[in-house]
Design an enzyme around this catalytic site. Structure first.
Site, PDB file in Angstrom:
ATOM      1  N   TYR A 133       0.821  -1.215   0.000  1.00 34.59           N
ATOM      2  CA  TYR A 133       0.000   0.000   0.000  1.00 34.59           C
ATOM      3  C   TYR A 133       0.855   1.265   0.000  1.00 34.59           C
ATOM      4  O   TYR A 133       0.456   2.273  -0.591  1.00 34.59           O
ATOM      5  CB  TYR A 133      -1.015  -0.028   1.150  1.00 34.59           C
ATOM      6  CG  TYR A 133      -2.135  -0.984   0.830  1.00 34.59           C
ATOM      7  CD1 TYR A 133      -3.093  -0.648  -0.119  1.00 34.59           C
ATOM      8  CD2 TYR A 133      -2.187  -2.244   1.399  1.00 34.59           C
ATOM      9  CE1 TYR A 133      -4.087  -1.536  -0.474  1.00 34.59           C
ATOM     10  CE2 TYR A 133      -3.183  -3.143   1.060  1.00 34.59           C
ATOM     11  CZ  TYR A 133      -4.133  -2.778   0.121  1.00 34.59           C
ATOM     12  OH  TYR A 133      -5.114  -3.659  -0.245  1.00 34.59           O
ATOM     13  N   ARG A 189       1.712   1.917  -3.564  1.00 30.28           N
ATOM     14  CA  ARG A 189       0.552   2.425  -4.312  1.00 30.28           C
ATOM     15  C   ARG A 189       0.248   3.877  -3.927  1.00 30.28           C
ATOM     16  O   ARG A 189      -0.126   4.687  -4.771  1.00 30.28           O
ATOM     17  CB  ARG A 189      -0.666   1.535  -4.051  1.00 30.28           C
ATOM     18  CG  ARG A 189      -0.489   0.140  -4.630  1.00 30.28           C
ATOM     19  CD  ARG A 189      -1.753  -0.666  -4.517  1.00 30.28           C
ATOM     20  NE  ARG A 189      -2.816  -0.095  -5.315  1.00 30.28           N
ATOM     21  CZ  ARG A 189      -4.098  -0.371  -5.142  1.00 30.28           C
ATOM     22  NH1 ARG A 189      -4.476  -1.200  -4.192  1.00 30.28           N
ATOM     23  NH2 ARG A 189      -5.017   0.164  -5.914  1.00 30.28           N
ATOM     24  N   GLN A 200     -15.356   2.220  -6.923  1.00 33.75           N
ATOM     25  CA  GLN A 200     -14.644   1.096  -6.314  1.00 33.75           C
ATOM     26  C   GLN A 200     -13.189   1.478  -6.100  1.00 33.75           C
ATOM     27  O   GLN A 200     -12.436   0.735  -5.494  1.00 33.75           O
ATOM     28  CB  GLN A 200     -14.683  -0.120  -7.249  1.00 33.75           C
ATOM     29  CG  GLN A 200     -16.056  -0.726  -7.432  1.00 33.75           C
ATOM     30  CD  GLN A 200     -15.993  -1.856  -8.457  1.00 33.75           C
ATOM     31  OE1 GLN A 200     -15.482  -2.922  -8.179  1.00 33.75           O
ATOM     32  NE2 GLN A 200     -16.527  -1.619  -9.630  1.00 33.75           N
ATOM     33  N   ASP A 207      -8.280   5.442  -4.935  1.00 33.72           N
ATOM     34  CA  ASP A 207      -7.525   6.686  -5.148  1.00 33.72           C
ATOM     35  C   ASP A 207      -8.447   7.886  -4.897  1.00 33.72           C
ATOM     36  O   ASP A 207      -9.653   7.732  -4.708  1.00 33.72           O
ATOM     37  CB  ASP A 207      -6.916   6.702  -6.568  1.00 33.72           C
ATOM     38  CG  ASP A 207      -7.978   6.729  -7.665  1.00 33.72           C
ATOM     39  OD1 ASP A 207      -8.845   7.620  -7.659  1.00 33.72           O
ATOM     40  OD2 ASP A 207      -7.935   5.849  -8.558  1.00 33.72           O
ATOM     41  N   HIS A 266     -14.692   0.777  -1.486  1.00 38.19           N
ATOM     42  CA  HIS A 266     -13.606  -0.098  -1.032  1.00 38.19           C
ATOM     43  C   HIS A 266     -12.527   0.609  -0.221  1.00 38.19           C
ATOM     44  O   HIS A 266     -11.424   0.101  -0.084  1.00 38.19           O
ATOM     45  CB  HIS A 266     -12.979  -0.817  -2.239  1.00 38.19           C
ATOM     46  CG  HIS A 266     -13.936  -1.749  -2.913  1.00 38.19           C
ATOM     47  ND1 HIS A 266     -13.788  -2.183  -4.210  1.00 38.19           N
ATOM     48  CD2 HIS A 266     -15.071  -2.337  -2.459  1.00 38.19           C
ATOM     49  CE1 HIS A 266     -14.791  -2.994  -4.519  1.00 38.19           C
ATOM     50  NE2 HIS A 266     -15.581  -3.098  -3.487  1.00 38.19           N
ATOM     51  N   GLY A 312     -15.258   1.923 -16.585  1.00 38.31           N
ATOM     52  CA  GLY A 312     -13.977   1.329 -16.192  1.00 38.31           C
ATOM     53  C   GLY A 312     -14.057   0.248 -15.140  1.00 38.31           C
ATOM     54  O   GLY A 312     -13.158   0.119 -14.321  1.00 38.31           O
ATOM     55  N   THR A 313     -15.107  -0.543 -15.166  1.00 40.01           N
ATOM     56  CA  THR A 313     -15.153  -1.681 -14.247  1.00 40.01           C
ATOM     57  C   THR A 313     -15.547  -2.952 -14.986  1.00 40.01           C
ATOM     58  O   THR A 313     -16.456  -2.941 -15.808  1.00 40.01           O
ATOM     59  CB  THR A 313     -16.088  -1.444 -13.036  1.00 40.01           C
ATOM     60  OG1 THR A 313     -16.258  -2.675 -12.336  1.00 40.01           O
ATOM     61  CG2 THR A 313     -17.431  -0.876 -13.420  1.00 40.01           C
ATOM     62  N   SER A 314     -14.819  -4.032 -14.682  1.00 32.62           N
ATOM     63  CA  SER A 314     -15.105  -5.306 -15.345  1.00 32.62           C
ATOM     64  C   SER A 314     -16.359  -5.947 -14.747  1.00 32.62           C
ATOM     65  O   SER A 314     -16.815  -6.976 -15.216  1.00 32.62           O
ATOM     66  CB  SER A 314     -13.920  -6.244 -15.171  1.00 32.62           C
ATOM     67  OG  SER A 314     -13.672  -6.462 -13.798  1.00 32.62           O
TER      68      SER A 314
HETATM   69  P1  NAD Z   1     -10.917  -4.395 -12.958  1.00 31.74           P
HETATM   70  O1  NAD Z   1      -9.423  -4.287 -13.043  1.00 31.74           O
HETATM   71  O2  NAD Z   1     -11.516  -5.704 -12.656  1.00 31.74           O
HETATM   72  O3  NAD Z   1     -11.521  -3.884 -14.320  1.00 31.74           O
HETATM   73  C1  NAD Z   1     -11.026  -2.739 -14.929  1.00 31.74           C
HETATM   74  C2  NAD Z   1     -11.861  -2.447 -16.158  1.00 31.74           C
HETATM   75  O4  NAD Z   1     -11.363  -1.238 -16.696  1.00 31.74           O
HETATM   76  C3  NAD Z   1     -11.762  -3.507 -17.247  1.00 31.74           C
HETATM   77  O5  NAD Z   1     -13.067  -3.842 -17.672  1.00 31.74           O
HETATM   78  C4  NAD Z   1     -10.969  -2.820 -18.356  1.00 31.74           C
HETATM   79  O6  NAD Z   1     -11.401  -3.203 -19.649  1.00 31.74           O
HETATM   80  C5  NAD Z   1     -11.308  -1.369 -18.096  1.00 31.74           C
HETATM   81  N1  NAD Z   1     -10.342  -0.407 -18.576  1.00 31.74           N
HETATM   82  C6  NAD Z   1      -9.006  -0.551 -18.783  1.00 31.74           C
HETATM   83  N2  NAD Z   1      -8.487   0.615 -19.224  1.00 31.74           N
HETATM   84  C7  NAD Z   1      -9.508   1.511 -19.299  1.00 31.74           C
HETATM   85  C8  NAD Z   1      -9.599   2.882 -19.668  1.00 31.74           C
HETATM   86  N3  NAD Z   1      -8.532   3.586 -20.067  1.00 31.74           N
HETATM   87  N4  NAD Z   1     -10.826   3.471 -19.598  1.00 31.74           N
HETATM   88  C9  NAD Z   1     -11.931   2.788 -19.195  1.00 31.74           C
HETATM   89  N5  NAD Z   1     -11.894   1.496 -18.840  1.00 31.74           N
HETATM   90  C10 NAD Z   1     -10.699   0.858 -18.890  1.00 31.74           C
HETATM   91  O7  NAD Z   1     -11.363  -3.265 -11.944  1.00 31.74           O
HETATM   92  P2  NAD Z   1     -12.652  -3.086 -11.033  1.00 31.74           P
HETATM   93  O8  NAD Z   1     -13.850  -3.580 -11.753  1.00 31.74           O
HETATM   94  O9  NAD Z   1     -12.612  -1.668 -10.563  1.00 31.74           O
HETATM   95  O10 NAD Z   1     -12.390  -4.027  -9.784  1.00 31.74           O
HETATM   96  C11 NAD Z   1     -11.129  -4.155  -9.260  1.00 31.74           C
HETATM   97  C12 NAD Z   1     -10.954  -3.899  -7.770  1.00 31.74           C
HETATM   98  O11 NAD Z   1      -9.617  -3.417  -7.601  1.00 31.74           O
HETATM   99  C13 NAD Z   1     -11.833  -2.889  -7.148  1.00 31.74           C
HETATM  100  O12 NAD Z   1     -12.258  -3.455  -5.978  1.00 31.74           O
HETATM  101  C14 NAD Z   1     -10.933  -1.680  -6.823  1.00 31.74           C
HETATM  102  O13 NAD Z   1     -11.160  -1.261  -5.495  1.00 31.74           O
HETATM  103  C15 NAD Z   1      -9.537  -2.187  -6.890  1.00 31.74           C
HETATM  104  N6  NAD Z   1      -8.597  -1.301  -7.632  1.00 31.74           N
HETATM  105  C16 NAD Z   1      -8.628   0.056  -7.472  1.00 31.74           C
HETATM  106  C17 NAD Z   1      -7.762   0.875  -8.184  1.00 31.74           C
HETATM  107  C18 NAD Z   1      -7.796   2.366  -7.960  1.00 31.74           C
HETATM  108  O14 NAD Z   1      -8.177   2.811  -6.891  1.00 31.74           O
HETATM  109  N7  NAD Z   1      -7.430   3.181  -8.966  1.00 31.74           N
HETATM  110  C19 NAD Z   1      -6.856   0.320  -9.076  1.00 31.74           C
HETATM  111  C20 NAD Z   1      -6.839  -1.072  -9.216  1.00 31.74           C
HETATM  112  C21 NAD Z   1      -7.719  -1.865  -8.495  1.00 31.74           C
END
Ligand code: NAD
Length: 228
Positions: A54, A57, A87, A90, A105, A171-173
């Site tokens: 962490y 990050r 989610q 940041d 989260h 931006g979420t899978s």
């Molecule tokens: P995920 O990694 O499962 O999915 C990310 C999604 O973003 C994918 O569907 C991908 O195709 C898409 N993506 C990639 N580049 C993109 C772009 N430039 N613009 C738009 N979409 C784009 O992430 P999730 O669904 O958020 O779940 C992952 C978990 O990990 C969450 O619980 C989250 O808390 C955590 N996480 C957070 C951060 C952060 O705070 N920035 C970073 C990584 C993971």
């Protein structure tokens, strides 16, 4: 009356700010699986490793900036009552100027007491160390919802989604539950927009518009569609 625009954002939202998504993270963090550093078991077995993860990050976040997508979302407040349910841990939505943000989260810039969970602090720099204590003398930990911990804000998030006039998923899978289930709390027939370069699997509903673009481009297109 102004419409309520609810944004559900995930890791892809911050990808253009240089913060890797969950899937990309395996490579980033040497050979560790993120689940092995983001769980209560990991904290018990090897707290130093968890803190290192962490801290790295957090350091990276301090060097990052909101991208055009975050800015467009904050600008949409001129036209709508915007609620961001993210989610992401940041603070890029905050730094872009959005007013209403719910972090499902947790928040990377914050730490909390391991013994008194209501004692939450903003960390001044990036480094949290073993021996850093809360006001009552207990070790501090990252203010993050780890795998296996309950997502306490999910009910508040459901209430927000339930009253949406427009829902945007960006931006979420849609793999991580319970966040992924939030879409199903939206009122029937409201327009739903999904912005992601890879189309996520979502129970097909007639009212979904897929914008298969990265966040900055997709949100620009969305803005044009909504404000005409
Ligand atoms: P995920 O990694 O499962 O999915 C990310 C999604 O973003 C994918 O569907 C991908 O195709 C898409 N993506 C990639 N580049 C993109 C772009 N430039 N613009 C738009 N979409 C784009 O992430 P999730 O669904 O958020 O779940 C992952 C978990 O990990 C969450 O619980 C989250 O808390 C955590 N996480 C957070 C951060 C952060 O705070 N920035 C970073 C990584 C993971």
């Amino acid at each position: 009356m102004r419409k309520k625009l609810v944004i559900l954002s995930g890791a892809g939202m911050s990808a253009e700010s240089g913060i890797p998504t969950f899937r990309d993270m395996g490579g980033m963090w040497e050979k560790y699986d993120v689940t092995e550093v983001a769980s209560p078991q990991a904290w018990k077995q090897n707290p130093q490793l968890v803190l290192d993860f962490y801290n790295q990050r957090r350091k990276k976040l301090l060097e990052s900036h909101p991208n055009k997508g975050h800015i467009i979302i904050s600008e949409l407040e001129k036209y709508f009552d915007v609620y961001v349910v993210t989610q992401n841990v940041d603070d890029l939505h905050e730094r872009a100027g959005s007013s209403n943000i719910l972090h499902l989260h947790g928040e990377l810039r914050k730490v909390r007491s391991t013994k008194y969970p209501n004692l939450i602090y903003e960390l001044p720099g990036w480094e949290l160390k073993l021996g850093d204590l809360c006001d009552k003398g207990a070790q501090l930990r990252p203010h993050i919802v780890w795998f296996g911990e309950s997502v306490d804000k999910i009910t508040d998030a459901q209430q927000i989604v339930k009253v949406a006039d427009i829902l945007v998923v960006v931006g979420t899978s849609l793999n991580v539950y319970p966040a992924a289930g939030l879409v199903h709390f939206a009122p029937k027939n409201i327009p739903i927009y999904v912005i992601d370069p890879t189309k996520p699997t979502l129970v097909s509903e007639n009212n979904i518009t897929f914008i298969t673009e990265k966040a900055s481009v997709g949100l620009e297109k969305l803005k044009e569609m909504l404000i005409t």
